[in-house]
Design a protein around this motif. Structure first.
Motif, mmCIF file in Angstrom:
data_model
loop_
_atom_site.group_PDB
_atom_site.id
_atom_site.type_symbol
_atom_site.label_atom_id
_atom_site.label_comp_id
_atom_site.label_asym_id
_atom_site.label_seq_id
_atom_site.Cartn_x
_atom_site.Cartn_y
_atom_site.Cartn_z
ATOM 1 N N SER A 220 0.805 -1.006 -0.083
ATOM 2 C CA SER A 220 0.057 -0.016 -0.064
ATOM 3 C C SER A 220 0.901 1.162 -0.038
ATOM 4 N N PHE A 221 0.469 2.491 -0.588
ATOM 5 C CA PHE A 221 0.815 3.618 -0.205
ATOM 6 C C PHE A 221 -0.058 4.752 0.222
ATOM 7 N N ALA A 222 0.329 5.824 0.836
ATOM 8 C CA ALA A 222 -0.480 6.812 1.450
ATOM 9 C C ALA A 222 -0.071 8.070 0.255
ATOM 10 N N VAL A 223 -1.207 8.967 -0.113
ATOM 11 C CA VAL A 223 -0.737 9.841 -0.454
ATOM 12 C C VAL A 223 -1.321 11.338 0.024
ATOM 13 N N ALA A 224 -0.920 12.361 0.436
ATOM 14 C CA ALA A 224 -1.193 13.701 0.989
ATOM 15 C C ALA A 224 -1.336 14.848 -0.087
ATOM 16 N N ASP A 225 -2.527 14.960 -0.322
ATOM 17 C CA ASP A 225 -2.798 16.186 -1.330
ATOM 18 C C ASP A 225 -3.890 17.014 -0.668
ATOM 19 N N ASN A 226 -4.987 17.521 -1.309
ATOM 20 C CA ASN A 226 -6.115 18.094 -0.463
ATOM 21 C C ASN A 226 -6.664 17.155 0.524
ATOM 22 N N VAL A 227 -6.513 15.676 0.478
ATOM 23 C CA VAL A 227 -6.994 14.821 1.242
ATOM 24 C C VAL A 227 -5.754 13.963 1.562
ATOM 25 N N LEU A 228 -5.940 12.952 2.580
ATOM 26 C CA LEU A 228 -5.190 11.827 2.507
ATOM 27 C C LEU A 228 -5.843 10.632 2.163
ATOM 28 N N THR A 229 -4.942 9.733 1.248
ATOM 29 C CA THR A 229 -5.604 8.610 0.904
ATOM 30 C C THR A 229 -4.653 7.529 0.965
ATOM 31 N N VAL A 230 -5.248 6.147 0.974
ATOM 32 C CA VAL A 230 -4.184 4.948 1.260
ATOM 33 C C VAL A 230 -4.778 4.089 0.089
ATOM 34 N N GLU B 182 -4.463 0.578 -1.845
ATOM 35 C CA GLU B 182 -4.274 -1.157 -1.739
ATOM 36 C C GLU B 182 -3.844 -1.299 -3.098
ATOM 37 N N LEU B 183 -2.577 -1.816 -3.487
ATOM 38 C CA LEU B 183 -2.230 -2.185 -5.004
ATOM 39 C C LEU B 183 -2.912 -3.442 -5.495
ATOM 40 N N LYS B 184 -2.994 -4.342 -4.604
ATOM 41 C CA LYS B 184 -3.203 -5.651 -4.980
ATOM 42 C C LYS B 184 -4.720 -5.646 -5.184
ATOM 43 N N ARG B 185 -5.620 -5.124 -4.491
ATOM 44 C CA ARG B 185 -6.950 -4.950 -4.655
ATOM 45 C C ARG B 185 -7.519 -3.814 -5.532
ATOM 46 N N ASN B 186 -6.689 -2.829 -5.862
ATOM 47 C CA ASN B 186 -6.693 -1.541 -6.274
ATOM 48 C C ASN B 186 -8.044 -0.733 -5.729
ATOM 49 N N LEU B 187 -7.833 -0.572 -4.365
ATOM 50 C CA LEU B 187 -8.769 -0.064 -3.331
ATOM 51 C C LEU B 187 -8.331 1.170 -2.920
ATOM 52 N N ILE B 188 -8.951 2.393 -2.942
ATOM 53 C CA ILE B 188 -8.555 3.534 -2.341
ATOM 54 C C ILE B 188 -9.501 3.933 -1.245
ATOM 55 N N SER B 189 -9.090 4.540 0.133
ATOM 56 C CA SER B 189 -9.539 4.714 1.273
ATOM 57 C C SER B 189 -9.164 6.308 1.750
ATOM 58 N N ILE B 190 -10.152 6.950 1.650
ATOM 59 C CA ILE B 190 -10.001 8.112 2.326
ATOM 60 C C ILE B 190 -9.885 8.180 3.763
ATOM 61 N N VAL B 191 -8.797 8.817 4.424
ATOM 62 C CA VAL B 191 -8.489 8.877 5.648
ATOM 63 C C VAL B 191 -8.710 10.343 6.327
ATOM 64 N N PRO B 192 -9.748 10.274 7.259
ATOM 65 C CA PRO B 192 -10.101 11.725 8.123
ATOM 66 C C PRO B 192 -9.155 12.245 8.724
ATOM 67 N N VAL B 193 -8.734 13.506 8.047
ATOM 68 C CA VAL B 193 -7.757 14.643 8.795
ATOM 69 C C VAL B 193 -8.483 15.912 8.967
ATOM 70 N N THR B 194 -7.960 16.766 10.075
ATOM 71 C CA THR B 194 -8.797 17.966 10.461
ATOM 72 C C THR B 194 -8.743 18.898 9.302
ATOM 73 N N ALA B 195 -7.495 18.947 8.437
ATOM 74 C CA ALA B 195 -7.220 20.064 7.426
ATOM 75 C C ALA B 195 -6.374 19.224 6.352
ATOM 76 N N HIS B 196 -5.770 20.049 5.379
ATOM 77 C CA HIS B 196 -5.146 19.490 4.568
ATOM 78 C C HIS B 196 -3.775 19.025 4.867
ATOM 79 N N PRO B 197 -3.462 17.499 4.522
ATOM 80 C CA PRO B 197 -2.133 17.173 5.196
ATOM 81 C C PRO B 197 -0.991 17.660 4.189
#
Length: 298
Positions: free
Chosen positions: A27-37, A39-54
């Protein structure tokens, strides 16, 4: 040579400010306007809740994902920490955070701020600052191996050492005696140590080092990825051989494993570069990240 990169992120056009790879490379995490994780094998994207832009994110060797959020208006910064087996926790500081670095053991993180470096550990279920170095450091990084100092220090932890760049010098940060001189910095604003204890500057012929804004070693120490001021991405192999060069406004990099490099770009994309021939999961349809973002916000 590197194969053609695979686009694995790019549904929103906001610049990628940080990218982190999980310890297992799945897996890898990306920080831009939101934080997402992702999962490469399943091609899934999860949005991780944060209080502001990471502004950046880092994954520890123990599987803890940390994301830095700057609150703005002089309220300092907050670090959100997600664990594999328990709820999220937070650490707050009044300083403006610029970067975060986990030690190799995954037990301490060093936070580079506008007023110095804070060392933070978890005690009793809460994250607490145990030490602070007050100076304007340009960069910091942990060395897996002990680093020799002048004069030698008898108080450094032998397993890993925190180093920093200040005024063009690489210094070792001793909790009892403060910064101790080590050497002149091979990079002006970047520190990167290989698993063999080698600084990044040895891989940069022709003065490329002076323009580097970030550099990351592959886990096995055989390749070094560096991003220059203009967004030029270069990957070097042991012996100073360049295996990848790209002009695409790159902003950050992270290694999934010894062969696969994640690179984030100012246009909001994330590519995976293959340095050796290796199959990646087939691209499948994903729900639009813009739609996920809208659903998460209600």
């Amino acid at each position: 040579l590197a194969n053609s990169p695979q686009v694995v992120h790019g549904f929103l056009s906001s610049p990628v400010s940080g990218i982190a790879a999980s310890p297992n490379g799945k897996s890898f995490a990306v920080a831009d306007n939101v934080l997402t994780v992702h999962e490469l094998k399943r091609n899934l994207i999860s949005i991780v809740p944060v209080t502001a832009h990471p502004t950046t994110c880092r994954w520890s060797s123990r599987g803890v994902l940390a994301a830095v959020v700057n609150d703005g208006d002089g309220f300092g910064s907050c670090v959100h920490l997600w664990f594999p087996d328990r709820p999220m926790s937070m650490y707050r500081t009044r300083a403006y955070a610029r970067d975060l670095r986990w030690n190799p053991e995954g037990t301490i993180f060093a936070m580079l701020t506008d007023s110095g470096i804070e060392l933070v550990v978890e005690r009793g279920g809460r994250w607490r600052r145990v030490c602070e170095f007050g100076a304007h450091f340009d960069a910091c990084a942990w060395s897996v191996r002990p680093v020799q100092t002048e004069p030698p220090s008898a108080h450094l932890v032998p397993s890993s050492t925190l180093t920093a760049v200040i005024d063009g010098d690489v210094v070792v940060l001793d909790m009892l005696h403060g910064p101790i001189f080590h050497a002149r910095a091979p990079l002006d604003r970047v520190l990167a140590w290989s698993c063999a204890g080698e600084l990044a500057g040895a891989f940069f012929p022709g003065g490329v080092a002076s323009s580097a804004i970030t550099a990351e070693w592959a886990p096995d120490g055989a390749h070094l990825a560096a991003v220059g001021e203009g967004g030029r991405l270069e990957v070097w192999r042991e012996g100073g051989v360049k295996v990848l060069e790209e002009d695409r406004s790159c902003t950050c990099v992270a290694w999934l494993d010894d062969d696969r490099l994640c690179a984030g770009y100012s246009a909001g994309e994330v590519f995976i570069h293959l340095l050796r021939r290796r199959a990646l999961p087939n691209a499948k349809k994903k729900m639009s990240r813009a739609l996920l973002f809208a659903l998460a916000r209600g």
